[in-house]
Structure formats: structure tokens, C-alpha cells
Design a protein around this motif. Structure first.
Motif: not given
Length: 182
Positions: A100-101, A175-177, A167-170, A74-76
Motif C-alpha cells: 500500500h506504500v 496519507h503523504v508519508l 484510479i484511486i482518487g485524491f 485512501v479510504e483508511l
């Protein structure tokens, strides 16, 4: 000379086919494999699912309860290069890490107030009816989130065994592939 022309025609046909398959895989449709048990009982480890990439291509916001594939980094800042590198066909030639997917279910959309209270999920004050979850959730305390603009909140159906937005946030919408078709 005739043989050379025939070889050139074959090469051209193969190149056009390759470009078409990459185009379809990046922008329209792809298959992916479930890795792990976070979506049990709906999806199972190693199961193949088919995904429409049109929501990513045209920036559609997914609906509640849609099963989506996401880039969990999510930070990318996602770029077109990321879309190419995540293409299954290109990953055959370029070794990449697809861990990561992730495949998850949409629980919250922009502006939603989500609350985890007494091991149950609430959206905007309403208890969610979630017949698809694996078992009753065992949470460590109560939590609240408000989904920011241009983001979603996702969770696995196997709530007690899922790395997700808790855990990883929003998840940024870019990022919705894709969205699971079947």
C-alpha cells in the motif's frame, strides 16, 4: 553480580538504541524500496530511496513535482498505529503488507483544477511541462478533477503504467508519508 549488572547495561543500551531507531524511522527519516515501474525513468524497480518524514510529522503540504511516498489506502483513517506498522524496523518483527506504500509525483494541490486533454495534463488551464515522464501519455478520453481541501493528486512518471490518483482518487494529506530526499 557483576556479570548481571553488565548484562543489564547491555540490554538497556540495546533497548534505547532500538527505541531511537524506531523514533527516527517513524518521525524523521527512512529508506524505502521502489516496487515496480510506475516511476520510470526517474526511479527504477528495486531502487532504494531515502525519505524525509518531517512533512508527515508536521503536516507540511508537498510542493508541485515533489516525489512522495503515500499510503494508497485512501479510504483508511490513518492512525499512529499505521505509522508504527509502516516503520521499516518494526516490519522486520511484525509481518505486514507494504504494497500500500507507493511512490508518486505531486501533480495537484488543494483547489487545483486538473484536466487530462488530448493525452496532456493541464493545471488551472496551463499545460504542464513534464520533462520527467517516461513517454507520451495514452489516455482513454479527456477527464477533469478539482482537488479538494486537504488532499493532493499524484501520478507516476510512467503514465501508461501507473496506478495513481487517476484510479484511486485524491490522496488525503495525512496519507503523504514522506518526501524523497535522494
Amino acid at each position: 553480580m557483576k556479570v548481571l549488572k553488565q548484562v543489564w547495561n547491555w540490554f538497556g543500551s540495546i533497548a534505547i538504541s532500538f527505541i531511537l531507531v524506531v523514533f527516527l524511522g517513524v518521525f524523521v527519516f527512512q529508506s524505502t524500496k521502489v516496487m515496480g515501474h510506475s516511476m520510470d525513468p526517474t526511479l527504477h524497480d528495486a531502487q532504494r530511496v531515502y525519505v524525509s518524514k518531517l512533512s508527515h510529522t508536521f503536516n507540511y503540504e508537498p510542493n508541485y513535482e515533489d516525489i512522495v511516498i503515500i499510503d494508497s489506502r485512501v479510504e483508511l483513517k490513518r492512525t499512529f498505529k499505521n505509522d508504527l506498522m509502516d516503520s521499516p524496523l518494526l516490519s522486520l518483527f511484525i509481518k505486514g503488507d507494504d504494497k500500500h506504500v507507493w511512490i508518486k509525483r505531486v501533480i495537484g494541490k488543494p483547489g487545483d483544477r486538473l484536466e487530462l486533454k488530448d493525452d496532456k495534463m493541464y493545471r488551472n488551464g496551463e499545460l504542464l511541462d513534464e520533462p520527467y515522464i517516461n513517454e507520451a501519455m495514452r489516455a482513454n478520453g479527456n477527464k477533469q478533477w478539482t482537488v479538494p481541501a486537504d488532499h493532493i493528486f499524484v501520478m507516476g512518471d510512467n503514465r501508461n503504467n501507473s496506478m495513481d490518483s487517476r484510479i484511486i482518487g485524491f490522496i488525503p494529506l495525512d496519507h503523504v508519508l514522506g518526501k524523497k530526499l535522494f
